[in-house]
Design a protein around this motif. Structure first.
Motif, PDB file in Angstrom:
ATOM      1  N   UNK A   4       1.400   6.510 -34.455  1.00 46.51           N
ATOM      2  CA  UNK A   4       2.682   6.013 -33.808  1.00 46.51           C
ATOM      3  C   UNK A   4       2.266   5.663 -32.538  1.00 46.51           C
ATOM      4  N   UNK A   5       3.074   4.657 -31.785  1.00 49.35           N
ATOM      5  CA  UNK A   5       3.081   4.453 -30.754  1.00 49.35           C
ATOM      6  C   UNK A   5       3.715   4.769 -29.671  1.00 49.35           C
ATOM      7  N   UNK A   6       4.338   5.425 -28.770  1.00 47.53           N
ATOM      8  CA  UNK A   6       5.676   5.140 -28.736  1.00 47.53           C
ATOM      9  C   UNK A   6       5.547   4.209 -26.821  1.00 47.53           C
ATOM     10  N   UNK A   7       6.618   3.306 -27.304  1.00 50.22           N
ATOM     11  CA  UNK A   7       7.266   2.736 -26.481  1.00 50.22           C
ATOM     12  C   UNK A   7       8.110   3.116 -25.312  1.00 50.22           C
ATOM     13  N   UNK A   8       7.037   3.933 -24.090  1.00 47.15           N
ATOM     14  CA  UNK A   8       7.850   4.483 -23.545  1.00 47.15           C
ATOM     15  C   UNK A   8       7.243   3.492 -22.326  1.00 47.15           C
ATOM     16  N   UNK A   9       6.330   2.624 -21.910  1.00 49.84           N
ATOM     17  CA  UNK A   9       6.635   1.622 -20.807  1.00 49.84           C
ATOM     18  C   UNK A   9       6.378   2.649 -19.698  1.00 49.84           C
ATOM     19  N   UNK A  10       5.139   2.756 -20.040  1.00 52.55           N
ATOM     20  CA  UNK A  10       3.660   4.089 -18.996  1.00 52.55           C
ATOM     21  C   UNK A  10       3.268   2.522 -18.196  1.00 52.55           C
ATOM     22  N   UNK A 119      11.074  -6.675 -29.031  1.00 49.03           N
ATOM     23  CA  UNK A 119      10.795  -6.286 -29.495  1.00 49.03           C
ATOM     24  C   UNK A 119      10.160  -5.590 -31.122  1.00 49.03           C
ATOM     25  N   UNK A 120       8.906  -6.188 -30.583  1.00 53.60           N
ATOM     26  CA  UNK A 120       7.582  -5.402 -30.997  1.00 53.60           C
ATOM     27  C   UNK A 120       7.437  -6.252 -32.547  1.00 53.60           C
ATOM     28  N   UNK A 520       8.171  -3.397 -23.996  1.00 58.38           N
ATOM     29  CA  UNK A 520       7.385  -3.955 -24.545  1.00 58.38           C
ATOM     30  C   UNK A 520       6.420  -5.122 -24.360  1.00 58.38           C
ATOM     31  N   UNK A 521       6.711  -6.068 -23.855  1.00 57.41           N
ATOM     32  CA  UNK A 521       5.712  -6.830 -23.776  1.00 57.41           C
ATOM     33  C   UNK A 521       4.953  -6.608 -22.635  1.00 57.41           C
ATOM     34  N   UNK A 522       5.048  -6.019 -22.110  1.00 59.95           N
ATOM     35  CA  UNK A 522       3.941  -5.375 -20.306  1.00 59.95           C
ATOM     36  C   UNK A 522       3.138  -4.851 -21.159  1.00 59.95           C
ATOM     37  N   UNK A 523       3.306  -4.196 -22.048  1.00 59.31           N
ATOM     38  CA  UNK A 523       2.341  -2.864 -22.785  1.00 59.31           C
ATOM     39  C   UNK A 523       1.351  -3.663 -24.095  1.00 59.31           C
ATOM     40  N   UNK A 524       1.195  -4.664 -24.112  1.00 59.25           N
ATOM     41  CA  UNK A 524       0.368  -5.647 -24.236  1.00 59.25           C
ATOM     42  C   UNK A 524      -0.814  -5.904 -23.485  1.00 59.25           C
ATOM     43  N   UNK A 525      -2.137  -6.570 -23.826  1.00 57.80           N
ATOM     44  CA  UNK A 525      -2.636  -6.853 -23.096  1.00 57.80           C
ATOM     45  C   UNK A 525      -2.341  -8.369 -22.322  1.00 57.80           C
ATOM     46  N   UNK A 526      -2.695  -8.795 -21.184  1.00 56.23           N
ATOM     47  CA  UNK A 526      -2.720 -10.549 -20.630  1.00 56.23           C
ATOM     48  C   UNK A 526      -3.862 -10.676 -20.483  1.00 56.23           C
ATOM     49  N   UNK A 527      -4.054 -11.668 -21.074  1.00 60.96           N
ATOM     50  CA  UNK A 527      -2.688 -12.465 -22.237  1.00 60.96           C
ATOM     51  C   UNK A 527      -2.675 -11.671 -23.813  1.00 60.96           C
ATOM     52  N   UNK A 529      -3.120  -9.916 -27.306  1.00 57.35           N
ATOM     53  CA  UNK A 529      -3.595 -10.196 -28.151  1.00 57.35           C
ATOM     54  C   UNK A 529      -3.464 -11.202 -29.350  1.00 57.35           C
ATOM     55  N   UNK A 530      -3.893 -11.879 -30.251  1.00 51.56           N
ATOM     56  CA  UNK A 530      -3.908 -13.115 -31.607  1.00 51.56           C
ATOM     57  C   UNK A 530      -2.240 -12.173 -31.987  1.00 51.56           C
ATOM     58  N   UNK A 531      -2.569 -11.242 -32.103  1.00 52.11           N
ATOM     59  CA  UNK A 531      -0.828 -10.323 -33.357  1.00 52.11           C
ATOM     60  C   UNK A 531      -0.250  -9.295 -32.064  1.00 52.11           C
ATOM     61  N   UNK A 532      -0.561  -9.405 -30.890  1.00 55.35           N
ATOM     62  CA  UNK A 532       0.640  -8.707 -30.104  1.00 55.35           C
ATOM     63  C   UNK A 532       0.100  -7.476 -30.192  1.00 55.35           C
ATOM     64  N   UNK A 533       0.370  -6.654 -30.875  1.00 59.89           N
ATOM     65  CA  UNK A 533       0.622  -5.087 -31.408  1.00 59.89           C
ATOM     66  C   UNK A 533      -0.295  -4.584 -32.294  1.00 59.89           C
ATOM     67  N   UNK A 534      -1.822  -3.629 -31.796  1.00 55.87           N
ATOM     68  CA  UNK A 534      -2.530  -3.208 -32.765  1.00 55.87           C
ATOM     69  C   UNK A 534      -1.883  -2.957 -33.972  1.00 55.87           C
ATOM     70  N   UNK A 535      -0.474  -1.985 -33.037  1.00 54.40           N
ATOM     71  CA  UNK A 535       0.388  -0.643 -33.813  1.00 54.40           C
ATOM     72  C   UNK A 535       1.108  -1.316 -33.812  1.00 54.40           C
ATOM     73  N   UNK A 536       2.446  -1.424 -34.999  1.00 58.19           N
ATOM     74  CA  UNK A 536       3.533  -1.902 -34.758  1.00 58.19           C
ATOM     75  C   UNK A 536       4.699  -0.813 -33.806  1.00 58.19           C
ATOM     76  N   UNK A 537       5.094  -0.697 -32.880  1.00 60.75           N
ATOM     77  CA  UNK A 537       5.185   0.623 -31.854  1.00 60.75           C
ATOM     78  C   UNK A 537       6.640   1.079 -32.611  1.00 60.75           C
ATOM     79  N   UNK A 538       6.840   2.401 -31.475  1.00 64.09           N
ATOM     80  CA  UNK A 538       8.075   3.252 -32.089  1.00 64.09           C
ATOM     81  C   UNK A 538       8.349   3.559 -30.980  1.00 64.09           C
ATOM     82  N   UNK A 539      10.192   2.692 -30.496  1.00 61.49           N
ATOM     83  CA  UNK A 539      10.605   3.076 -29.534  1.00 61.49           C
ATOM     84  C   UNK A 539      11.731   4.156 -29.630  1.00 61.49           C
ATOM     85  N   UNK A 540      11.332   4.957 -28.216  1.00 61.15           N
ATOM     86  CA  UNK A 540      11.534   6.018 -28.210  1.00 61.15           C
ATOM     87  C   UNK A 540      13.071   5.833 -26.139  1.00 61.15           C
TER      88      UNK A 540
END
Lengths: 559, 331, 151, 228
Positions: A4-10, A119-120, A520-527, A529-540
């Motif tokens: 579980x990856x938390x989308x906390x926006x760090x 939206x992850x 969430x879009x800023x928590x991915x790499x730039x540019x 990855x092909x599949x956006x997220x390695x794990x679907x994030x869980x947003x808290x």
């Protein structure tokens, strides 16, 4: 799903560590380089880039047509073009800019790119449909541009019958079929967005945590699926009348020409909101990020988008006050038109209030956002003259209208588009553009824009009709001012092409989150990855979880 | 138009101009006020809360119902006030005066053709008297046009297939632009003309000189219509009394017609026009479809239709029995 | 997220068959209703020639069609058992009724608007020189006031 | 792309679930919603034609009433029954798919195809009759001829324009339906993995077919049974 990856926006990238630091990270751009990997891609990010490339070309063509029109209008009896050529030019400008740029620009480029990221989700719900929509769009665009530049269409983008169906000699049929296909392209996109936004949100991403960007695109998609088929069918009926002499709209054949206007504007007024709502949604993101504040009145801004989408369908008659529709219906439409202005006003006030107690960073996207606010306020308020029936009688179909909708469409949508381009360019390409040049360019665009279109308000009030090739000499001073402004504006539109292309080669690496933004879009790499997220994030974390005070403390402590 | 190089105001030459301008300036004041308010607010906020600048950022507000309510309802009230004002004015502009000087406008690609009731014809020029309401009854022969006189703040579409009307009261003698304001094809921008407003005295003189245009004595529209009526032998069936072949046209206008399907309609000008070009669209009860449709259809143009209507009008009218179901107070 | 299968449990053959039978009955009903004026000449005048009969017949025809649509949408297309989002979109399909309703306001109210031309006895409508004073509505004074060429 | 999914531990998805989805439930509900929003656009699409129809019907009520006698309500009724039964066959096919009775699915789909072809055949008979009935050329176009002196040619043309445009557009939808059901039959005959675990593709086709039925439910009374 176990991790579980938390989308906390760090502000840190979430991703699997790269095994070898020397091999470049695999991202959606460099995953493969063949032409077919681009043309047959199902990746929403690549499709967005395809769209970005194609709308830029259409924008340039439409802009060139506008340049011809403005050059011709320098003189009351200009001789650059014949009347027929002039009519074809402004029709080309209108059709290309509306059907092939404004209606698709923000949804198809940034909507495609960002909605799954925000939206992850790994992709849009129907990737193949997404690719199909790009192909439909390209066929439509190519067909339309060919018809208009080589054949010639001189009926204006509104295709009013019976001029378009019985009297015009141009390639109206092909242009209409192009608009028809473009309509299906946007329907495909809209169906995709609706299904994606409803069903593909990451766990924890409730409607309350949805970025306003996504809200805006949802409202837009609803308008598209309800409105676009209507205009598509209406235009098809025009083609039937034109080709087979079937009398749907021509009074000679028993039809009613005003019925066309009803059905055309039933779509084409909401189409204005298709163009501006994505602009609103971009501005919400930019203002929140560069003020380091949650958008003031998040729910009001979100619901006002839906209110605009709903009310927007009930106001089409304000295009027809003098068209011989019934006066009683005009009254109803006038009232509703005033009502639909309110949600937009609420949005503007909320955006201004967002800056209060924020930490305002005047980066180039923010400058575009602020000029959007200024221009949209003028564009929106001048709408009141046209919602009010008495003044509309004088002003309708004059340059006042031209100025009004350019303030909304160019001052609003195009400015928002430029803002979005500057805001998410580092995310899309991983590179930073020269920030100072971009800022000054934003100012040039703002000045050039106002110089172009403020004089047109005066010319319109003085009674100068739109779509006039030859005009009385007394309007010339305003036309000269306007043409001068359009030169500046055109310059401001060309400069970004150079520095953005330059940044691809020479720009600094942007890193995952150059603006320190949340989402969430800023928590991915730039540019990404092909599949956006390695794990679907869980947003808290809550939406727009900025803390201006803490950030300032950190910033000023460092100084 | 004035001679100064830069004008900010169009000429005011009708009774509407002042009213429309008043509304225009009020909205302009609102626009400037709100634009300035938003602009200055933004500049102040940007300056005060600039990144890196010391300012009180504690306890940020993210939601405030009262503020939202205030800035929802304040613009709403303003908008509704403007709505009431403008709608009142518009209904006035769209309610045709009972008594007015009436002229007929026919739009065709790319010219304006104007007929005066006493037979004077003008092309791309409309001569009207100052100080009295002028009503235009308009129709197009091909595509949609719009009759627009900026100095009068008046505009209305000229639609094929149906009469539309507009009115104004010119207040100032002079010459003003007529524009076609609806894209109508290649030479759209050359479909322009002039309204010549004459003082009542000059207008009377102009009428007496037959508009200075025709040497022969002009026929009134009704007379022209009568001639056409006789030429085409309409009177064979449509005589003074109803015959078995066709109804009489005397006192036709304004009478309530009952059709074969039981529907009724007050015979108005649109109905007359329809009956001429498309006699079988609605057949009056008691008659059958015997009118030789292929003879008349397409043989008479809008101008001639207008003339015949005027002739029928001259045969007497009936005041509609129960007036139209319009809400009280609007007439 | 709710379990999708739970919402889409399988309906019985009887349920679908009953729906079909109902639809077939409605179809026969609409045909019979439409033929009544032809089969029973006594009713023809009322149903064909009067306003009330016409409205009645139209209402019956469209009412039965709406009932059939309801059956198909709810039972065959499964909206009855679907989640709220699907129900919402199924309802959204009926937005076009508002489209038509609002457009018809225009056509219904157009005749209310104009003061008819023939009521507007224009001074110029009379042959020049034969300026008889009053019209049949008794508007003598006003009309003379605005008649320019009598001055 | 498979290696990307594998390397991130999503290899355990069941067959037939696309890579953008988490599981079959999500995929199914997304597809159903997508189909419904598409049907909304279809409704609006036909809505324009219904609007034109109602307006002109309202304007020229008598004449439309007279012309409609040219259409055969018996043939139209036959087609209505035909489509209603095909709708029933479709739900039965979907039901069998839910119960994983492969053979019955094929059988019911065969019934659907029969109905659809029957519909087109009857339609063709009607169109043919319009084409040469009494030496009239009623197909709107440049050869359109109208010899009924009781009714102006313009109105006749308008009625037939609307008739052919609306039933024609509906007919196009029927043809598309035949094609997609053909593909479905092929998939079920070959026991393709796309449809073995997942009845949703068939359900989507079913939704589409019901929509085609719905349009006809309105077209039938409006054209064939017009009350005066």
């Amino acid at each position: 799903m176990s991790d579980v990856i938390i989308g906390t926006g760090k502000g840190t990238a979430v991703g699997a560590p790269q095994p070898d630091p020397n091999t470049p990270r695999v991202n959606y751009l460099n995953v493969s380089h063949t032409l077919s990997s681009w043309l047959l891609t199902k990746d929403h990010k690549r499709i967005a880039m395809l769209y970005l490339f194609s709308i830029s070309i259409f924008f340039a063509v439409g802009g060139a047509a506008a340049g011809m029109v403005r050059a011709e209008l320098m003189f009351p009896r200009g001789s650059l073009l014949q009347s027929e050529g002039y009519n074809r030019m402004f029709t080309a400008h209108g059709v290309i800019m509306i059907f092939f740029f404004l209606l698709v620009a923000i949804p198809a480029v940034f909507g495609n790119f960002l909605i799954p990221l925000m939206i992850g989700a790994r992709d849009l719900a129907f990737p193949r449909l997404n690719l199909l929509s790009w192909y439909l769009y390209m066929i439509a665009g190519t067909l339309g541009v060919t018809a208009m530049l080589f054949g010639g269409v001189d009926v204006g983008w509104t295709f009013y019958t019976p001029l378009s169906s019985m009297y015009s000699n141009g390639q109206v049929t092909i242009a209409i079929l192009a608009a028809f296909l473009a309509g299906f392209s946007s329907i495909a996109t809209a169906v995709n967005f609706i299904a994606t936004i409803h069903k593909m949100r990451a766990p924890g991403m409730t409607w309350d945590k949805l970025p306003l960007y996504v809200w805006g695109h949802y409202a837009t998609s609803v308008i598209i699926i309800l409105g676009t088929p209507v205009v598509a069918m209406t235009l098809l009926l025009v083609v039937l009348e034109r080709t087979f002499g079937i009398g749907f709209f021509s009074p000679e054949l028993g039809g009613d020409p005003v019925l066309f206007q009803h059905m055309f504007w039933f779509y084409s007024h909401p189409a204005v909101y298709i163009m501006i709502l994505p602009g609103f949604s971009v501005i919400s993101e930019i203002i929140a990020c560069f003020s380091r504040k949650k958008i003031f009145g998040y729910h009001f801004v979100a619901y006002s988008s839906m209110a605009i989408a709903g009310l927007g369908f009930l106001v089409w008659g304000h295009h027809m006050y003098v068209s011989s529709q019934s006066m009683y219906q005009g009254t109803v439409f006038s009232l509703l038109s005033f009502l639909v202005a309110i949600p937009s006003a609420v949005k503007v006030f909320n955006w201004c209030a967002t800056m209060y107690k924020g930490s305002v960073w005047l980066a180039s996207p923010m400058i575009y956002a602020i000029s959007f606010l200024g221009l949209f306020v003028i564009g929106g308020l001048t709408g009141m003259y046209l919602a009010a029936m008495a003044t509309d009688v004088h002003l309708t179909a004059t340059y006042f209208i031209v100025a009004h909708f350019h303030y909304v469409m160019v001052g609003g949508t195009v400015t928002a588009f430029m803002g979005a381009l500057h805001f998410w360019w580092p995310k899309m390409t991983g590179k930073m553009y020269p920030e100072n040049i971009a800022r000054y360019n934003a100012l040039i665009v703002f000045i050039g824009f106002n110089l172009t279109f403020l004089p047109q308000f005066v010319a319109g009030y003085l009674g100068m009709p739109r779509r006039y090739h030859y005009y009385p000499a007394e309007y010339q001073p305003w036309m000269i001012l306007s043409t001068t402004g359009s030169t500046v504006l055109g310059f401001g539109m060309i400069v970004p092409v150079f520095y953005l292309l330059w940044s691809l080669k020479k720009g600094k690496d942007a890193g995952p989150n150059p603006w320190g933004a949340k989402g969430l879009e800023w928590e991915t790499e730039s540019p990404p990855d092909p599949h956006n997220f390695h794990h679907i994030p869980v947003v808290t974390a809550p939406v727009y979880d900025y803390d201006a005070e803490a950030e300032e403390r950190e910033l000023q402590g460092e100084n | 138009m004035g001679n100064s190089w830069l004008t900010f105001q169009p000429e005011k030459a009708s009774s509407f101009a002042g009213q429309v301008d008043a509304l225009f300036y009020v909205i302009t004041a609102l626009t400037i006020f709100f634009t300035a308010a938003v602009g200055i607010t933004i500049l102040i906020l940007v300056n005060k809360y600039k990144r890196g600048k010391k300012a009180d950022r504690s306890n940020p507000v993210h939601d405030h119902q009262l503020i939202e309510a205030i800035w929802t309802f304040t613009p709403l009230v303003m908008a509704l006030a403007i709505f009431v004002w403008s709608t009142n004015m518009y209904i006035h502009m769209r309610t045709m005066p009972k008594h007015s000087y009436e002229a007929y406008v026919i739009g065709k690609q790319w010219m304006w053709h104007i007929q005066h009731p006493n037979g004077i014809r003008e092309n791309n020029e409309l001569t009207v008297p100052a100080g009295q309401p002028v009503k235009l009854t308009m129709i197009s022969q091909d595509v949609i046009h719009a009759f627009y006189v900026p100095a009068f703040r008046s505009q209305y579409h000229v639609v094929p297939g149906r009469y539309t009307s507009m009115w104004f009261t010119p207040t100032k003698p002079g010459s003003y632009h007529i524009f076609c304001n609806m894209l109508c094809g290649t030479q759209h921008s050359e479909m322009v003309g002039k309204v010549n407003v004459l003082s009542p005295k000059d207008f009377a003189a102009w009428l007496d000189k037959s508009g200075n245009r025709f040497t022969e004595t002009p026929k009134t529209l009704a007379q022209a219509g009568e001639q056409l009526f006789n030429d085409m032998r309409c009177g064979t069936c449509h005589g003074v009394e109803n015959t078995e072949r066709g109804p009489s046209l005397h006192n036709l206008l304004g009478s309530t017609r009952v059709f074969t399907n039981g529907a009724t309609q007050v015979a108005d000008e649109d109905y007359l026009r329809e009956s001429m070009i498309d006699p079988f669209a609605r057949i009056t009860k008691g008659y059958s479809n015997t009118m030789p449709v292929y003879v008349y259809k397409k043989q008479i143009n809008e101008e001639q239709i207008r003339n015949i209507i005027e002739y029928i009008k001259s045969l007497g009218t009936t005041k509609p029995a129960s007036s139209q179901p319009a809400p009280a107070g609007l007439r | 997220m709710k379990n999708f299968h739970a919402e889409h449990h399988i309906q019985s053959f009887g349920f679908y068959f009953k729906t079909f039978v109902l639809l077939a009955i409605l179809m026969v009903a609409t045909i019979v209703a439409a033929q009544i004026p032809d089969w029973f000449p006594g009713t023809a005048h009322f149903l064909k020639e009067t306003m009330v009969g016409s409205i009645l017949m139209n209402t019956i025809a469209l009412g039965i069609a709406s009932a059939k649509v309801y059956l198909v949408v709810s039972n065959f297309m499964g909206v009855k058992f679907a989640d709220n989002v699907t129900k919402m979109y199924a309802l959204t399909g009926f937005v076009w009724v508002t489209l038509m309703g609002i457009m018809f306001i225009d056509y219904w109210t157009r005749p209310w608007e104009e003061v008819k031309g023939w009521e507007n006895k224009a001074p110029g409508a009379m042959p020049r020189g034969s300026a008889s004073g009053d019209d049949e509505f008794g508007n003598v004074g006003k009309q003379q006031e605005i008649r320019p060429y009598q001055q | 792309m498979a290696h990307v999914a594998d390397s991130h531990g999503h290899g355990h998805k069941p067959e037939g679930v696309f890579e953008q989805y988490e599981d079959l439930h999500q995929q199914q509900s997304t597809y159903v919603l997508g189909m419904w929003s598409f049907l909304v656009t279809e409704v609006m699409f036909f809505g324009v034609m219904f609007m034109s129809y109602l307006l002109y019907r309202w304007k020229y009520q008598d004449m439309f009433y007279q012309i409609h006698h040219d259409l055969s309500w018996q043939l139209g009724g036959l087609n209505t029954a035909n489509l209603l039964f095909s709708s029933f066959a479709v739900v039965m096919a979907v039901r069998c798919a839910q119960l994983k009775q492969n053979g019955s699915v094929l059988k019911w789909l065969g019934v659907v195809q029969l109905c659809a072809f029957g519909f087109l055949a009857i339609k063709a008979i009607e169109y043919k009759a319009k084409y040469d009935h009494g030496h009239l050329m009623l197909i709107p176009g440049n050869n359109f001829q109208w010899h009924d002196t009781a009714i102006p040619a313009g109105i006749g043309k308008l009625f037939y324009s609307l008739y052919f445009a609306m039933t024609g557009l509906h007919g196009v939808h029927v043809v598309i339906g035949i094609l997609i059901f053909g593909v479905m039959m092929l998939l079920y005959a070959k026991k393709s993995h796309l449809v073995q675990n997942d009845y949703i593709p068939l359900e989507l086709c079913g939704l589409y077919w019901h929509f085609v039925d719905l349009v006809w439910i309105f077209l039938y009374p409006l054209f064939y049974l017009i009350p005066k």
